[in-house]
Design a protein around this motif. Sequence first.
Motif, mmCIF file in Angstrom:
data_model
loop_
_atom_site.group_PDB
_atom_site.id
_atom_site.type_symbol
_atom_site.label_atom_id
_atom_site.label_comp_id
_atom_site.label_asym_id
_atom_site.label_seq_id
_atom_site.Cartn_x
_atom_site.Cartn_y
_atom_site.Cartn_z
ATOM 1 N N ARG A 1 0.819 -1.203 0.000
ATOM 2 C CA ARG A 1 0.000 0.000 0.000
ATOM 3 C C ARG A 1 0.855 1.256 0.000
ATOM 4 O O ARG A 1 0.588 2.211 -0.748
ATOM 5 N N LYS A 2 1.889 1.287 0.827
ATOM 6 C CA LYS A 2 2.754 2.470 0.880
ATOM 7 C C LYS A 2 3.486 2.689 -0.440
ATOM 8 O O LYS A 2 3.588 3.814 -0.942
ATOM 9 N N GLU A 3 4.015 1.605 -1.001
ATOM 10 C CA GLU A 3 4.734 1.708 -2.273
ATOM 11 C C GLU A 3 3.817 2.217 -3.374
ATOM 12 O O GLU A 3 4.221 3.037 -4.203
ATOM 13 N N ALA A 4 2.585 1.739 -3.419
ATOM 14 C CA ALA A 4 1.649 2.193 -4.440
ATOM 15 C C ALA A 4 1.425 3.700 -4.340
ATOM 16 O O ALA A 4 1.425 4.411 -5.354
ATOM 17 N N VAL A 5 1.246 4.195 -3.131
ATOM 18 C CA VAL A 5 1.026 5.633 -2.935
ATOM 19 C C VAL A 5 2.250 6.429 -3.381
ATOM 20 O O VAL A 5 2.142 7.420 -4.126
ATOM 21 N N GLU B 1 2.020 20.774 0.541
ATOM 22 C CA GLU B 1 0.847 21.253 -0.181
ATOM 23 C C GLU B 1 1.314 21.982 -1.453
ATOM 24 O O GLU B 1 2.417 22.517 -1.485
ATOM 25 N N PRO B 2 0.473 22.080 -2.494
ATOM 26 C CA PRO B 2 -0.836 21.419 -2.589
ATOM 27 C C PRO B 2 -0.670 19.965 -3.003
ATOM 28 O O PRO B 2 0.353 19.584 -3.570
ATOM 29 N N HIS B 3 -1.662 19.166 -2.716
ATOM 30 C CA HIS B 3 -1.602 17.772 -3.135
ATOM 31 C C HIS B 3 -3.012 17.279 -3.433
ATOM 32 O O HIS B 3 -3.999 17.892 -3.039
ATOM 33 N N ARG B 4 -3.091 16.167 -4.138
ATOM 34 C CA ARG B 4 -4.372 15.612 -4.554
ATOM 35 C C ARG B 4 -4.756 14.448 -3.656
ATOM 36 O O ARG B 4 -3.894 13.805 -3.050
ATOM 37 N N ALA B 5 -6.058 14.189 -3.576
ATOM 38 C CA ALA B 5 -6.550 13.064 -2.779
ATOM 39 C C ALA B 5 -5.983 11.758 -3.314
ATOM 40 O O ALA B 5 -5.761 11.589 -4.513
ATOM 41 N N VAL B 6 -5.722 10.818 -2.399
ATOM 42 C CA VAL B 6 -5.185 9.506 -2.760
ATOM 43 C C VAL B 6 -6.289 8.471 -2.637
ATOM 44 O O VAL B 6 -6.868 8.303 -1.564
ATOM 45 N N ARG B 7 -6.593 7.779 -3.728
ATOM 46 C CA ARG B 7 -7.571 6.687 -3.740
ATOM 47 C C ARG B 7 -6.783 5.383 -3.755
ATOM 48 O O ARG B 7 -6.093 5.083 -4.732
ATOM 49 N N LEU B 8 -6.878 4.625 -2.681
ATOM 50 C CA LEU B 8 -6.048 3.432 -2.506
ATOM 51 C C LEU B 8 -6.916 2.181 -2.522
ATOM 52 O O LEU B 8 -7.952 2.129 -1.858
ATOM 53 N N ARG C 1 0.823 -9.878 -2.251
ATOM 54 C CA ARG C 1 -0.074 -8.787 -1.907
ATOM 55 C C ARG C 1 0.201 -7.661 -2.895
ATOM 56 O O ARG C 1 1.333 -7.461 -3.327
ATOM 57 N N ALA C 2 -0.851 -6.909 -3.259
ATOM 58 C CA ALA C 2 -0.686 -5.820 -4.217
ATOM 59 C C ALA C 2 -1.676 -4.723 -3.911
ATOM 60 O O ALA C 2 -2.718 -4.941 -3.286
ATOM 61 N N ALA C 3 -1.339 -3.519 -4.369
ATOM 62 C CA ALA C 3 -2.218 -2.371 -4.182
ATOM 63 C C ALA C 3 -2.017 -1.408 -5.336
ATOM 64 O O ALA C 3 -0.959 -1.381 -5.978
ATOM 65 N N VAL C 4 -3.046 -0.603 -5.589
ATOM 66 C CA VAL C 4 -2.965 0.446 -6.602
ATOM 67 C C VAL C 4 -3.483 1.739 -5.994
ATOM 68 O O VAL C 4 -4.462 1.733 -5.232
ATOM 69 N N ALA C 5 -2.808 2.846 -6.298
ATOM 70 C CA ALA C 5 -3.210 4.162 -5.812
ATOM 71 C C ALA C 5 -3.410 5.084 -7.004
ATOM 72 O O ALA C 5 -2.595 5.088 -7.933
ATOM 73 N N VAL C 6 -4.482 5.860 -6.968
ATOM 74 C CA VAL C 6 -4.765 6.839 -8.016
ATOM 75 C C VAL C 6 -4.981 8.187 -7.334
ATOM 76 O O VAL C 6 -5.685 8.273 -6.321
ATOM 77 N N LEU C 7 -4.391 9.235 -7.874
ATOM 78 C CA LEU C 7 -4.530 10.571 -7.307
ATOM 79 C C LEU C 7 -5.671 11.308 -7.995
ATOM 80 O O LEU C 7 -5.751 11.332 -9.229
ATOM 81 N N GLY C 8 -6.556 11.902 -7.189
ATOM 82 C CA GLY C 8 -7.644 12.680 -7.759
ATOM 83 C C GLY C 8 -8.997 12.189 -7.305
ATOM 84 O O GLY C 8 -9.168 11.711 -6.179
#
Length: 255
Positions: free
Chosen positions: A162-166, A200-207, A217-224
């Motif tokens: 999760r951390k790496e994806a972000v 700042e500024p930064h975009r919301a993280v969707r994890l 284990r795997a994760a994906v993060a998308v900003l916005g």
Amino acid sequence: MSRGIPRVRAGECHVWIADAVRVPSLLELLDARERARHDAFVRDRDRALYLTAHALVRQLVAAQLGTGPREVVFTQVCRHCDRPEPHGKPGLADSSLEFSLSHSGDRVAVALSLAGPVGVDIEETARQPDLPQTVLAAVERAELERLPAGRRALGFTRYWARKEAVLKATGDGLMVEPALLTVSAPGAPAALLEWRKRAEPHRAVRLHDVDVGNGYRAAVAVLGDECRVVCHTARYDGDGTLRTAPAVTVTSDRC
């Protein structure tokens, strides 16, 4: 050659999972720099991982852009320095398509997004007895200690993916100390809970967590903004043909 690569639509993130293969014809898809990097690996396993990940991302991106895999030109941008050699977050010139790739063990992951910058990470389950808990925030270390001893390696790997994806989505990578990020507990839905000292500024993280089978284990993060996550599996035939399985669409925090 490929079969059935769907287009990524606005507000979507597609995640592709494939097993590493040793198919020499895939080398023809890589550019000279990638082939040199491939040849520099000593172990066959590492060459297979690199080849599969980079051939796959070229085929997937080419299908979105309507071009051939060999015609795809990647850029690399580092947020933290201006060294002249290519390094940093990979991207595309003159395209709103974002992508990320990762590999571990014998499996690769590629994410494509039109919803915003994306980062994907796949990790083979940690097996070492002494887990590097310095990458965890204090609350994460405490949560990990509460897990039964036999589940701590799985829990740590979930945290790390999760951390790496972000950090891959933001382009920071390991230039940012992972312990500054706090993500949700391994058994809870994926979420970024806190990022200390984030500029700042930064975009919301969707994890989102990604189901990639036992041992990973795997994760994906998308900003916005919120986006729809679509998960795919793929396999290569012996002649290098890429074949796909039916997709799984995800509207919650997991896939």
